[in-house]
Design an enzyme around this catalytic site. Structure first.
Site, PDB file in Angstrom:
ATOM      1  N   GLY A  15      31.043  35.589  36.118  1.00  0.00           N
ATOM      2  CA  GLY A  15      31.497  34.392  35.405  1.00  0.00           C
ATOM      3  C   GLY A  15      32.392  34.662  34.214  1.00  0.00           C
ATOM      4  O   GLY A  15      32.451  33.851  33.285  1.00  0.00           O
ATOM      5  N   MET A  91      32.450  33.098  45.998  1.00  0.00           N
ATOM      6  CA  MET A  91      32.572  33.991  47.143  1.00  0.00           C
ATOM      7  C   MET A  91      32.284  33.315  48.484  1.00  0.00           C
ATOM      8  O   MET A  91      31.855  33.964  49.433  1.00  0.00           O
ATOM      9  CB  MET A  91      31.614  35.190  46.962  1.00  0.00           C
ATOM     10  CG  MET A  91      31.871  35.982  45.705  1.00  0.00           C
ATOM     11  SD  MET A  91      33.543  36.651  45.639  1.00  0.00           S
ATOM     12  CE  MET A  91      33.382  38.007  46.795  1.00  0.00           C
ATOM     13  N   HIS A 110      43.068  34.569  42.263  1.00  0.00           N
ATOM     14  CA  HIS A 110      42.952  35.674  43.229  1.00  0.00           C
ATOM     15  C   HIS A 110      43.644  36.924  42.656  1.00  0.00           C
ATOM     16  O   HIS A 110      44.769  36.831  42.164  1.00  0.00           O
ATOM     17  CB  HIS A 110      43.616  35.259  44.550  1.00  0.00           C
ATOM     18  CG  HIS A 110      43.468  36.303  45.615  1.00  0.00           C
ATOM     19  ND1 HIS A 110      42.291  36.502  46.300  1.00  0.00           N
ATOM     20  CD2 HIS A 110      44.337  37.231  46.072  1.00  0.00           C
ATOM     21  CE1 HIS A 110      42.446  37.502  47.155  1.00  0.00           C
ATOM     22  NE2 HIS A 110      43.680  37.960  47.036  1.00  0.00           N
TER      23      HIS A 110
HETATM   24  C1  GRF Z   1      37.801  37.722  39.840  1.00  0.00           C
HETATM   25  O1  GRF Z   1      38.323  38.991  39.892  1.00  0.00           O
HETATM   26  C2  GRF Z   1      38.571  36.779  40.733  1.00  0.00           C
HETATM   27  O2  GRF Z   1      39.905  37.142  40.877  1.00  0.00           O
HETATM   28  C3  GRF Z   1      37.881  36.907  42.054  1.00  0.00           C
HETATM   29  O3  GRF Z   1      36.531  37.104  41.720  1.00  0.00           O
HETATM   30  C4  GRF Z   1      36.407  37.687  40.429  1.00  0.00           C
HETATM   31  C5  GRF Z   1      35.476  36.838  39.624  1.00  0.00           C
HETATM   32  O4  GRF Z   1      35.103  37.377  38.401  1.00  0.00           O
HETATM   33  N1  GRF Z   1      38.170  35.761  42.866  1.00  0.00           N
HETATM   34  P1  GRF Z   1      34.200  36.551  37.380  1.00  0.00           P
HETATM   35  O5  GRF Z   1      32.903  36.162  38.072  1.00  0.00           O
HETATM   36  O6  GRF Z   1      34.985  35.360  36.921  1.00  0.00           O
HETATM   37  O7  GRF Z   1      33.948  37.509  36.251  1.00  0.00           O
END
Ligand code: GRF
Length: 213
Positions: A15, A91, A110
């Protein structure tokens, strides 16, 4: 200042992108009205709770199938009044029925320069390919895998990078800044489709302040 855009943030893990939104646009251009996670143990849920943002978990295992999970998720987000859904490390894929409930209203961050390296493990894909320029894309979500119209893209040259962690460390600050900027642009109504190319989004700089341009 115009009304704040009510947004929902979908998460699955750490997050850090959610935190960036909480620290920048939340309470300013936007109001985060809901945080939904696909995982019960996501650290992102604690970040939301620390700022009194309502949270809920929509684990796949709790529903008959993905459509049922998506419908319950969309219902909750709509009840909370969300008008923009931000995927921040979410995810899971979202089905067409979910996307139809929020037309032009779901965005994703992304860690690659799309259309290169869509899907999972984008940084590892880029390293395996041997690229020397990495980057981040913020885009609208459609029914494909990271195929929706691009909102923002930024690159970083890392000609000697070998380890995913090294690339991730360089991309993280870009992700955080770009996701907040995209939310601010949408809240300001500053994105429009290019009539000459419906995939292209034009940023209307005249309708935004310098801090979001
Ligand atoms: C990020 O690197 C984003 O690009 C990918 O998932 C990761 C999420 O990181 N889709 P976080 O949970 O916001 O720290």
């Amino acid at each position: 200042m115009s009304e704040r855009l009510p947004i929902a943030v979908l998460v699955s893990g750490l997050g850090s992108n959610l935190q960036a939104l909480l620290d920048t646009v939340h309470g300013r251009e936007a109001e985060i009205v809901a945080v939904a996670s696909s995982a019960e143990d996501a650290t992102a849920l604690d970040r939301a709770a620390a700022r009194d943002v309502p949270t809920a978990v929509f684990a796949r295992s709790l529903y008959a199938d993905r459509d049922a999970r998506d419908a319950a998720l969309a219902d909750w987000l709509a009840q909370r009044g969300a008008r923009l859904v931000v995927l921040a490390g979410y995810m899971e894929l979202l089905g067409e029925e979910f996307l139809e409930r929020f037309p032009e209203g779901v965005i994703n961050v992304h860690p690659s320069l799309l259309p290169a390296f869509p899907g999972l493990r984008a940084i590892e894909q880029a390293l395996d390919y041997g690229v020397k320029v990495f980057g981040v894309t913020v885009h609208f979500v459609d029914a494909g895998m990271d195929t929706g119209p691009v909102i923002l893209q930024r690159s970083v040259e890392l000609p000697d990078a070998r380890e995913p962690q090294e690339v991730l460390a360089a991309l993280r600050p870009l992700e955080h800044a770009m996701l907040a900027q995209a939310v601010a642009l949408i809240a300001a109504g500053a994105l429009r489709a290019d009539p000459g190319n419906p995939r292209r989004r034009v940023i209307d700089l005249e309708s935004v302040g310098a801090h979001v341009a």
